[in-house]
Design a protein around this motif. Sequence first.
Motif, PDB file in Angstrom:
ATOM      1  N   PHE A   1      14.800   4.991 -15.649  1.00  0.00           N
ATOM      2  CA  PHE A   1      13.999   6.228 -15.766  1.00  0.00           C
ATOM      3  C   PHE A   1      13.372   6.467 -17.011  1.00  0.00           C
ATOM      4  N   PRO A   2      14.111   6.114 -18.257  1.00  0.00           N
ATOM      5  CA  PRO A   2      13.813   6.216 -19.696  1.00  0.00           C
ATOM      6  C   PRO A   2      12.396   5.205 -19.546  1.00  0.00           C
ATOM      7  N   ASN A   3      12.509   4.112 -18.814  1.00  0.00           N
ATOM      8  CA  ASN A   3      11.576   3.177 -18.937  1.00  0.00           C
ATOM      9  C   ASN A   3      10.069   3.473 -18.636  1.00  0.00           C
ATOM     10  N   LEU A   4      10.358   4.243 -17.226  1.00  0.00           N
ATOM     11  CA  LEU A   4       9.125   5.066 -16.655  1.00  0.00           C
ATOM     12  C   LEU A   4       8.476   5.951 -17.438  1.00  0.00           C
TER      13      LEU A   4
ATOM     14  N   GLU B   1       3.867   7.713 -21.061  1.00  0.00           N
ATOM     15  CA  GLU B   1       3.295   8.161 -22.347  1.00  0.00           C
ATOM     16  C   GLU B   1       2.488   7.129 -23.063  1.00  0.00           C
ATOM     17  N   LYS B   2       2.707   5.894 -22.781  1.00  0.00           N
ATOM     18  CA  LYS B   2       1.899   4.878 -23.431  1.00  0.00           C
ATOM     19  C   LYS B   2       0.731   4.577 -22.594  1.00  0.00           C
ATOM     20  N   GLY B   3       0.547   5.067 -21.583  1.00  0.00           N
ATOM     21  CA  GLY B   3      -0.671   4.859 -20.546  1.00  0.00           C
ATOM     22  C   GLY B   3      -0.527   3.244 -20.030  1.00  0.00           C
ATOM     23  N   GLU B   4       0.900   2.894 -19.890  1.00  0.00           N
ATOM     24  CA  GLU B   4       0.759   1.597 -19.201  1.00  0.00           C
ATOM     25  C   GLU B   4       0.875   1.463 -17.871  1.00  0.00           C
ATOM     26  N   ILE B   5       0.978   2.753 -17.068  1.00  0.00           N
ATOM     27  CA  ILE B   5       1.055   2.805 -15.566  1.00  0.00           C
ATOM     28  C   ILE B   5       0.086   3.957 -15.207  1.00  0.00           C
ATOM     29  N   ARG B   6      -0.247   3.998 -14.069  1.00  0.00           N
ATOM     30  CA  ARG B   6      -1.284   5.145 -13.666  1.00  0.00           C
ATOM     31  C   ARG B   6      -0.772   5.637 -12.412  1.00  0.00           C
TER      32      ARG B   6
ATOM     33  N   SER C   1       0.888  -1.208  -0.131  1.00  0.00           N
ATOM     34  CA  SER C   1      -0.043  -0.081   0.159  1.00  0.00           C
ATOM     35  C   SER C   1       0.939   1.184   0.099  1.00  0.00           C
ATOM     36  N   GLY C   2       2.073   1.176   0.156  1.00  0.00           N
ATOM     37  CA  GLY C   2       3.094   2.282   0.250  1.00  0.00           C
ATOM     38  C   GLY C   2       3.296   2.851  -1.144  1.00  0.00           C
ATOM     39  N   GLY C   3       4.036   3.773  -1.360  1.00  0.00           N
ATOM     40  CA  GLY C   3       4.447   4.469  -2.648  1.00  0.00           C
ATOM     41  C   GLY C   3       5.212   3.540  -3.401  1.00  0.00           C
ATOM     42  N   VAL C   4       6.532   2.791  -2.884  1.00  0.00           N
ATOM     43  CA  VAL C   4       7.106   1.960  -3.662  1.00  0.00           C
ATOM     44  C   VAL C   4       6.246   0.583  -3.717  1.00  0.00           C
ATOM     45  N   GLY C   5       5.807   0.134  -2.754  1.00  0.00           N
ATOM     46  CA  GLY C   5       5.101  -1.253  -3.079  1.00  0.00           C
ATOM     47  C   GLY C   5       3.798  -1.152  -3.876  1.00  0.00           C
ATOM     48  N   SER C   6       2.899  -0.177  -4.085  1.00  0.00           N
ATOM     49  CA  SER C   6       1.975   0.077  -4.979  1.00  0.00           C
ATOM     50  C   SER C   6       2.448   0.189  -6.508  1.00  0.00           C
ATOM     51  N   ALA C   7       3.740   0.746  -6.541  1.00  0.00           N
ATOM     52  CA  ALA C   7       4.438   1.013  -7.883  1.00  0.00           C
ATOM     53  C   ALA C   7       4.905  -0.365  -8.216  1.00  0.00           C
ATOM     54  N   ALA C   8       5.376  -1.229  -7.204  1.00  0.00           N
ATOM     55  CA  ALA C   8       5.885  -2.469  -7.656  1.00  0.00           C
ATOM     56  C   ALA C   8       4.829  -3.628  -8.130  1.00  0.00           C
ATOM     57  N   VAL C   9       3.839  -3.185  -7.467  1.00  0.00           N
ATOM     58  CA  VAL C   9       2.328  -4.074  -8.099  1.00  0.00           C
ATOM     59  C   VAL C   9       2.273  -3.999  -9.577  1.00  0.00           C
ATOM     60  N   GLN C  10       2.346  -2.617  -9.721  1.00  0.00           N
ATOM     61  CA  GLN C  10       1.465  -2.179 -10.996  1.00  0.00           C
ATOM     62  C   GLN C  10       2.817  -2.713 -12.186  1.00  0.00           C
ATOM     63  N   LEU C  11       3.916  -2.186 -11.954  1.00  0.00           N
ATOM     64  CA  LEU C  11       5.240  -2.506 -12.859  1.00  0.00           C
ATOM     65  C   LEU C  11       5.322  -4.153 -12.855  1.00  0.00           C
ATOM     66  N   ALA C  12       5.067  -4.796 -11.807  1.00  0.00           N
ATOM     67  CA  ALA C  12       5.399  -6.563 -11.906  1.00  0.00           C
ATOM     68  C   ALA C  12       4.333  -6.843 -12.881  1.00  0.00           C
ATOM     69  N   LYS C  13       2.989  -6.358 -12.700  1.00  0.00           N
ATOM     70  CA  LYS C  13       1.734  -6.749 -13.569  1.00  0.00           C
ATOM     71  C   LYS C  13       1.993  -6.193 -14.943  1.00  0.00           C
TER      72      LYS C  13
END
Length: 388
Positions: A329-332, A337-342, A214-226
Amino acid sequence: MKKEVKNIDRFDISNSKVTMKAVVTTGNGGYEKLDYRDVPIPKLEENEVLIQVLSAGVNNTEINTRLGWYSSKVTTSTNDLGTVDEEKEKAAETGDGGWNEATPFPFIQGTDCCGRVVAVASEEDKKLMNSRVLVRACIRSQGWDSLENIWMASDFDGAFAQFVKVPASEVFPVDCDWSDAELGTIPCAYGTAENMINRANVSKGDHVLVAGASGGVGSAAVQLAKRRGAIVTAIAGESKLEKIKAIGADNVIPRNKDIIGCLGEKSVDVVVDNVAGASFGKMIKVLKRGGKFVSSGAIAGPLVELDMRDFYLKDLTLIGCTAWDEPVFPNLISYIEKGEIRPILAKTFPLENIVEAQIEFSEKKHIGKFVLIPPKIEDIEKFLSEED
């Protein structure tokens, strides 16, 4: 869709006496060390750019740095440190509470920055003028062949201000329809999470366990792993589980549940864990043979117990992550820009209300990121041209 903005020329602020609002952290200690005041606008050196800060995220690292938690003399969790005066005093006395060297107090914190480039020092950087940008906070100071690194807002002044100067190489224009506050949620949390996901080489079909989801890094990791096609199991507080499922987790486990009982031993390919503490040994138990444990934090406590037989008999890989790798960072930027994360924007606060923001942040009742908004300047050209 890129926002249309007025075109402005390069500003020469080398002789300017203009001041800006900033939060200056004056030393190790409590909230009394956060001083909202007027300071000089930073003067550019070669290959640097000046950024008007539009939003700046709130992170654990700013609080931990102020409290001196990175000192080797501190052994408690980040939640406990506010009450452990003896350990804080040891860290302050020895000056070893910084990431790399002694923290350069007084200085301006703020690791996340969404902003607009308003001045450049070198002609080759004029192409960046007026771009809305994100700043890569982790700088590989000796090049990509070395893991040596320095961080904005830990080793030099950061974004808790109306303006910040950074090397032009660390500035990334972003073309999207997100708000400034939404972009302010990205750099530190998503950069840290993508670095861990990248280092662990998470691939389609991997079972990834994310602690502190639920934290900033953890919630980001969920999205990025998915995003990479992994099967994600997330650990979070009971009240936050449905929201964690909504951002992509396939399975959720309440924080106080026995993860071995829920998952079974040798069931997970990769553990992404910034929690550590007492749960560390169980995280190791659920890893499959050849599994990977990746971490960039230890908010539940830095000292852990490891049964070395679990480590070597299962051929595990333990991966520590601080220095961001070149693709991160280029990945992010491309994912945005591709709408792959929110973005997961929990709340915004005026910059001057930083104490309120950090108090609420430390209560850990939110999901995602808190973001600070500096006072807005309508006419930048006029503002930067003032001499008094």
